[in-house]
Design a protein around this motif. Structure first.
Motif, PDB file in Angstrom:
ATOM      1  N   ALA A 126     -68.420  38.803  81.245  1.00 23.54           N
ATOM      2  CA  ALA A 126     -69.055  37.503  81.454  1.00 23.54           C
ATOM      3  C   ALA A 126     -70.046  37.563  82.612  1.00 23.54           C
ATOM      4  O   ALA A 126     -71.147  37.005  82.536  1.00 23.54           O
ATOM      5  CB  ALA A 126     -67.978  36.444  81.726  1.00 23.54           C
ATOM      6  N   ASP A 130     -74.100  36.854  81.968  1.00 17.31           N
ATOM      7  CA  ASP A 130     -74.710  35.711  82.657  1.00 17.31           C
ATOM      8  C   ASP A 130     -75.806  36.159  83.616  1.00 17.31           C
ATOM      9  O   ASP A 130     -76.880  35.557  83.682  1.00 17.31           O
ATOM     10  CB  ASP A 130     -73.634  34.916  83.411  1.00 17.31           C
ATOM     11  CG  ASP A 130     -72.682  34.208  82.468  1.00 17.31           C
ATOM     12  OD1 ASP A 130     -73.067  33.978  81.306  1.00 17.31           O
ATOM     13  OD2 ASP A 130     -71.549  33.891  82.884  1.00 17.31           O
ATOM     14  N   ARG A 792     -77.385  29.480  75.960  1.00 21.49           N
ATOM     15  CA  ARG A 792     -76.101  28.961  76.460  1.00 21.49           C
ATOM     16  C   ARG A 792     -75.100  28.811  75.314  1.00 21.49           C
ATOM     17  O   ARG A 792     -73.920  29.130  75.461  1.00 21.49           O
ATOM     18  CB  ARG A 792     -76.311  27.625  77.160  1.00 21.49           C
ATOM     19  CG  ARG A 792     -77.203  27.711  78.391  1.00 21.49           C
ATOM     20  CD  ARG A 792     -77.299  26.356  79.081  1.00 21.49           C
ATOM     21  NE  ARG A 792     -78.247  26.415  80.190  1.00 21.49           N
ATOM     22  CZ  ARG A 792     -79.545  26.203  80.057  1.00 21.49           C
ATOM     23  NH1 ARG A 792     -80.052  25.917  78.872  1.00 21.49           N
ATOM     24  NH2 ARG A 792     -80.350  26.282  81.102  1.00 21.49           N
ATOM     25  N   ARG A 793     -75.609  28.325  74.186  1.00 22.21           N
ATOM     26  CA  ARG A 793     -74.715  28.182  73.040  1.00 22.21           C
ATOM     27  C   ARG A 793     -74.208  29.547  72.573  1.00 22.21           C
ATOM     28  O   ARG A 793     -73.023  29.708  72.239  1.00 22.21           O
ATOM     29  CB  ARG A 793     -75.459  27.482  71.906  1.00 22.21           C
ATOM     30  CG  ARG A 793     -74.595  27.139  70.713  1.00 22.21           C
ATOM     31  CD  ARG A 793     -75.409  26.483  69.618  1.00 22.21           C
ATOM     32  NE  ARG A 793     -76.155  25.330  70.121  1.00 22.21           N
ATOM     33  CZ  ARG A 793     -76.981  24.619  69.362  1.00 22.21           C
ATOM     34  NH1 ARG A 793     -77.177  24.950  68.101  1.00 22.21           N
ATOM     35  NH2 ARG A 793     -77.631  23.589  69.871  1.00 22.21           N
ATOM     36  N   LYS A 794     -75.100  30.536  72.556  1.00 22.92           N
ATOM     37  CA  LYS A 794     -74.687  31.882  72.163  1.00 22.92           C
ATOM     38  C   LYS A 794     -73.691  32.462  73.158  1.00 22.92           C
ATOM     39  O   LYS A 794     -72.738  33.149  72.777  1.00 22.92           O
ATOM     40  CB  LYS A 794     -75.918  32.788  72.063  1.00 22.92           C
ATOM     41  CG  LYS A 794     -76.902  32.386  70.973  1.00 22.92           C
ATOM     42  CD  LYS A 794     -76.305  32.563  69.598  1.00 22.92           C
ATOM     43  CE  LYS A 794     -77.311  32.224  68.512  1.00 22.92           C
ATOM     44  NZ  LYS A 794     -76.731  32.359  67.148  1.00 22.92           N
ATOM     45  N   ARG A 795     -73.898  32.191  74.432  1.00 24.39           N
ATOM     46  CA  ARG A 795     -72.971  32.703  75.447  1.00 24.39           C
ATOM     47  C   ARG A 795     -71.594  32.066  75.295  1.00 24.39           C
ATOM     48  O   ARG A 795     -70.564  32.736  75.453  1.00 24.39           O
ATOM     49  CB  ARG A 795     -73.511  32.421  76.855  1.00 24.39           C
ATOM     50  CG  ARG A 795     -74.383  33.494  77.408  1.00 24.39           C
ATOM     51  CD  ARG A 795     -73.611  34.788  77.671  1.00 24.39           C
ATOM     52  NE  ARG A 795     -72.600  34.619  78.705  1.00 24.39           N
ATOM     53  CZ  ARG A 795     -71.309  34.747  78.517  1.00 24.39           C
ATOM     54  NH1 ARG A 795     -70.830  35.061  77.324  1.00 24.39           N
ATOM     55  NH2 ARG A 795     -70.473  34.593  79.526  1.00 24.39           N
ATOM     56  N   ARG A 796     -71.558  30.770  74.996  1.00 22.54           N
ATOM     57  CA  ARG A 796     -70.259  30.128  74.796  1.00 22.54           C
ATOM     58  C   ARG A 796     -69.533  30.715  73.591  1.00 22.54           C
ATOM     59  O   ARG A 796     -68.318  30.928  73.636  1.00 22.54           O
ATOM     60  CB  ARG A 796     -70.441  28.613  74.629  1.00 22.54           C
ATOM     61  CG  ARG A 796     -70.831  27.891  75.907  1.00 22.54           C
ATOM     62  CD  ARG A 796     -70.678  26.382  75.759  1.00 22.54           C
ATOM     63  NE  ARG A 796     -71.630  25.842  74.789  1.00 22.54           N
ATOM     64  CZ  ARG A 796     -72.834  25.401  75.086  1.00 22.54           C
ATOM     65  NH1 ARG A 796     -73.259  25.435  76.367  1.00 22.54           N
ATOM     66  NH2 ARG A 796     -73.638  24.899  74.163  1.00 22.54           N
ATOM     67  N   ALA A 797     -70.282  31.003  72.524  1.00 21.02           N
ATOM     68  CA  ALA A 797     -69.658  31.628  71.355  1.00 21.02           C
ATOM     69  C   ALA A 797     -69.137  33.023  71.693  1.00 21.02           C
ATOM     70  O   ALA A 797     -68.047  33.417  71.262  1.00 21.02           O
ATOM     71  CB  ALA A 797     -70.671  31.697  70.202  1.00 21.02           C
ATOM     72  N   ALA A 799     -68.174  34.019  74.662  1.00 20.22           N
ATOM     73  CA  ALA A 799     -67.016  33.845  75.536  1.00 20.22           C
ATOM     74  C   ALA A 799     -65.766  33.540  74.714  1.00 20.22           C
ATOM     75  O   ALA A 799     -64.674  34.047  75.007  1.00 20.22           O
ATOM     76  CB  ALA A 799     -67.288  32.743  76.552  1.00 20.22           C
ATOM     77  N   ARG A 800     -65.919  32.718  73.681  1.00 23.65           N
ATOM     78  CA  ARG A 800     -64.756  32.423  72.827  1.00 23.65           C
ATOM     79  C   ARG A 800     -64.280  33.671  72.101  1.00 23.65           C
ATOM     80  O   ARG A 800     -63.070  33.924  72.004  1.00 23.65           O
ATOM     81  CB  ARG A 800     -65.114  31.318  71.830  1.00 23.65           C
ATOM     82  CG  ARG A 800     -65.303  29.948  72.468  1.00 23.65           C
ATOM     83  CD  ARG A 800     -65.356  28.860  71.398  1.00 23.65           C
ATOM     84  NE  ARG A 800     -66.514  29.003  70.525  1.00 23.65           N
ATOM     85  CZ  ARG A 800     -67.693  28.427  70.758  1.00 23.65           C
ATOM     86  NH1 ARG A 800     -67.862  27.668  71.833  1.00 23.65           N
ATOM     87  NH2 ARG A 800     -68.712  28.588  69.923  1.00 23.65           N
TER      88      ARG A 800
END
Length: 840
Positions: A126, A130, A792-797, A799-800
């Motif tokens: 992460a 980031d 940001r949306r791709k990073r959240r995916a 991270a999940r």
């Protein structure tokens, strides 16, 4: 004489497992990894504390087990076992309890270490993702998406060895030698003195050889990065290579790159494995010295047999943890090197962003210069862009048109010149808020998957009717539900323009277009131009980079493309849906050659030398307790030394031969995969994430599993058959018990692991492939994602997905730990049963 007693102790669950070959391709360093992991301090501290407590309990069980076993064996050797079987029962019961306790502790240590590894990898990955996005797409492009992907996926996966092997071994080396040494000191101080004199030789040898290998680590790690980057470039260039019929010839390039990687890594392994050889040899000779002294004193009647056996069982435990640290250190240093490189990435200073909100107004560029490619590009660009006007950047190719747009997007900081928006310097604007004002179509558009309707990703608030209108006016009707990867080059170009115009319709007022009509015929170029003119008439500021104004003429003259559907790409996003039939699994026989089988033979010879060492030293100690003439023991002493030297030498040779064979097999497999990729056609280049994983990550996984998964069963199976046969010849009942325990462990251990982990291994393998593909897609399309704020949306995916992988790794650790406990308990119980049968 160290190894036989250690192997005897291992049979009861007190000794470490025989070392398996280190993972090939792992870079080696010569300094302590603990100092290289500042970012992992919370996870490392928790793992260290828990491992320390567990190691202390393990040491207590080890000392109790050694003297209990020595007491039982002394009675058996003295011939009083049959008359005192009832007296042995309590001791055998306590011995069995220590075996069970150590099996449970081994399971707990594995679980603690693996959970720490999963958390540390998730945390570091992460941080890297980031920070790389903060550094910007330009930095990512310079560093290389392939290299960054290899670092954040397979590189960080190497931390498993650090936490599951090196960290427990390090804690054990700090606790067990002190506990075992203290017990030896209480039981027999002369032996403790010999151990105290010879023990410092091991870290001395390790430090000397480690310092020699330190400078070789970077070169070995660089070879991995170069291999990954080279393969990625070949996959990207596959359409061009296929067009010029040069794709098949690149198989030789793949072979040469793989061979360079093999030679670079084996050069490091050759020196690194010599460290383990020196440690094992020094430990063997040191404990042999202790054993000789004990044998002489037993022959002279100066020591009870029970004390001599107890000291002889514990003496190897003072040296073995240090040897285990050396072996685990070599297996873990690739992860440590990855963390060092991660630290270098995190140390890169991120540009300081402005905070002012943007205002709509004129964009003024004066004397813009960006130092790139050894010169300034652009070289003094100057223009003013106003609302409702279109500015054409018509300089020759390579003069800096795309760089000018990158400056306006905030991806590149100029080295000279001024850029102002409504009188405010661009550097003072909030970059995220500023990019909300921009619609951008790059020169080489890329997409992260999905369908053509994903242009809504750029403008999520846009009315779906506007999206369909844009697709209709650009001639993309009926393509909204088609995967982007199946579109032609021209269709993807128009889709990129639609994405930029969708931003404008959603409220953006600056339109940046880089060669928007390349690869388009006259009709489609006219459609693009009409929409651009419409945006300008609506008050949008338009900046277009094109070689010639005629390239955007509504008459279509001077267009750069020859058709809508140029060669390039009709391929499915999902491999399972590809029209080409899936390749059959590679047969096991194609992964094993004579060189690899030769390594297996050397490994079996090494362990068989250990078995012979056990038998010879056992006879020597038992015979010495009967106080025969010393000359009667000389042949056994020579045999012990010979088998001890042979074990260390054969183990070193086995590692080198096996790893060399694994690299050669991996190179051949990579070449075959490239040829399969070429046979599928140039469209496969668009799925470069999956193909990069196959050619690099999956092939390296096969290479790693050969010495770690295929070799040990072959070697251990050979040795177990020999050991069971030897025990059966000496004591048939004990041989049957040992055979039954081995068969039970071979069946129960994998079954237990599968039940406990609940298919976590399969989930991990599939999840890591998806993670590799998505990380590469994130880095590869970073510019377009950041430009529309979709990163940001791709990073959240991501991270999940990473969180699910960490959870699967923790479940897998429970299964692996349970399997270790079953094996330790089964073999230890067999040893206790054998002692009971021998006493009877």
């Amino acid at each position: 004489m160290s190894r036989p007693t250690r192997d005897t102790l291992s049979a009861t669950g007190t000794g470490a497992e025989p070392s398996t070959p280190d993972t090939p391709g792992r870079s080696r360093v010569g300094h302590g990894p603990l100092g290289a992991l500042p970012a992992l301090s919370p996870a490392a501290r928790r793992a260290l504390a828990a491992s320390g407590v567990l190691a202390l309990l393990n040491a207590a069980c080890l000392v109790a087990q050694a003297f209990l076993l020595a007491s039982v064996l002394a009675d058996v050797v003295s011939g009083g076992g049959a008359e005192r079987t009832g007296d042995l029962a309590p001791r055998l019961g306590l011995l069995l309890a220590t075996v069970v306790a150590r099996a449970v502790l081994a399971w707990a240590i594995r679980v603690v270490a693996a959970r720490a590894a999963a958390g540390a990898k998730e945390e570091l990955r992460a941080h890297v993702l980031d920070h790389a996005l903060r550094l910007g797409p330009e930095w990512i492009a310079r560093r290389g998406p392939g290299e960054l992907t290899a670092l954040t996926t397979t590189g960080l996966d190497a931390l498993d060895a650090y936490f599951t092997r090196y960290l427990p071994a390090l804690v054990t080396a700090a606790v067990v030698p002190l506990a075992a040494g203290a017990a030896v000191l209480v039981a027999d101080w002369p032996s403790a003195l010999l151990i105290a004199i010879t023990l410092p030789l091991l870290p001395l040898f390790g430090a000397l050889i480690g310092s020699y290998t330190r400078d070789r680590v970077a070169a070995a790690s660089d070879s991995v990065a170069r291999l990954s980057a080279h393969v990625l470039e070949l996959v990207r260039a596959l359409p061009v290579l296929a067009a010029f019929r040069r794709a098949d010839a690149q198989a030789d390039t793949v072979r040469r790159v793989s061979d360079r990687h093999r030679r670079a890594t084996l050069g490091t392994l050759r020196v690194a494995f010599s460290s383990a050889f020196a440690l094992e040899l020094a430990a063997t000779l040191s404990v042999a010295l202790v054993a000789v002294v004990i044998g002489v004193r037993l022959a002279g009647g100066d020591m009870p047999l029970a004390i001599g056996l107890g000291v002889l069982l514990l003496a190897p435990e003072c040296f073995a943890p240090l040897r285990a640290v050396g072996t685990a250190f070599h297996a873990s240093t690739d992860g440590v090197e990855a963390v060092r490189r991660v630290t270098d990435v995190l140390a890169e200073p991120a540009p300081s962003d402005g905070t002012l909100p943007p205002r709509r107004g004129d964009i003024r560029v004066r004397n813009l210069r960006v130092h790139r490619r050894g010169g300034d590009a652009p070289d003094g660009e100057t223009f003013t862009a106003r609302a409702g006007q279109t500015v054409w950047l018509r300089s020759p190719s390579g003069a800096g048109k795309s760089t000018t747009l990158a400056v306006l997007l905030g991806f590149v900081r100029p080295d000279a010149g001024d850029v102002e928006v409504a009188g405010i310097p661009l550097a003072d604007l909030d970059p995220d808020a500023w990019r909300e004002c921009i619609g951008w179509a790059p020169q080489s558009p890329s997409f992260t998957g999905g369908t053509a309707a994903e242009i809504a990703l750029a403008a999520p608030a846009l009315d779906p009717a506007d999206t369909h209108d844009l697709l209709h006016r650009l001639g993309l009707d009926g393509l909204a539900d088609r995967p982007v990867a199946t579109l032609s080059v021209g269709q993807r170009r128009r889709l990129a323009v639609a994405r930029a115009l969708a931003r404008v319709r959603a409220g953006a007022w600056l339109l940046l277009l880089d060669e928007p009509t390349a690869h388009l015929d006259a009709g489609n170029a006219r459609r693009v131009q009409e929409l651009i003119d419409e945006a300008a008439r609506a008050g949008c500021t338009v900046i277009v980079a094109a070689h010639d104004r005629a390239a955007l003429s509504t008459t279509g003259t001077g267009t750069t493309g020859t058709g809508t559907d140029l060669p390039g790409a009709h391929e499915d996003t999902h491999p399972s849906e590809h029209p080409t039939a899936p390749a059959r699994p590679t047969a096991l026989r194609r992964l094993v050659d004579r060189r690899f089988l030769g390594g297996v033979a050397l490994g079996a010879g090494s362990l068989l030398a250990g078995v012979a060492l056990t038998a010879t030293s056992g006879w020597l100690i038992a015979r010495a307790s009967q106080q025969p003439p010393i000359l009667m023991l000389s042949v056994a002493v020579v045999g012990v030394r010979t088998f001890g030297l042979a074990r260390a030498a054969l183990n070193y040779a086995e590692r080198l031969v096996t790893h060399d064979a694994a690299f050669r097999i991996a190179a051949a497999l990579r070449v075959r995969l490239w040829r399969v990729l070429v046979a599928r056609g140039p469209a496969a280049a668009l799925r470069r994430g999956a193909d990069h994983r196959r050619l690099v990550g999956d092939t390296d996984t096969v290479r790693d599993l050969l010495p770690r998964v295929l070799t040990p069963p072959l070697v251990v199976g050979t040795v177990l058959i020999a050991a069971c046969t030897a025990v059966t010849l000496v004591l048939p009942a004990a041989g049957l018990v040992l055979t039954a325990a081995v068969v039970a462990a071979a069946v129960a251990a994998p079954w237990t692991a599968l039940v406990v982990e609940r298919r976590a291994t399969t989930t991990l393998a599939a999840g890591r492939r998806r993670l590799d593909e998505r990380v590469l897609a994130l880095f590869d399309t970073a510019a377009e994602l950041v430009a529309v704020g979709a990163h940001r949306r791709k990073r959240r995916a991501l991270a999940r997905l990473d969180g699910r992988l960490a959870a699967a790794a923790r479940r897998q650790a429970w299964g692996e730990g349970a399997a270790d406990a079953v094996i330790a308990a089964a073999t230890g119980a067999a040893a206790v049963a054998g002692a009971w049968l021998a006493a009877g």
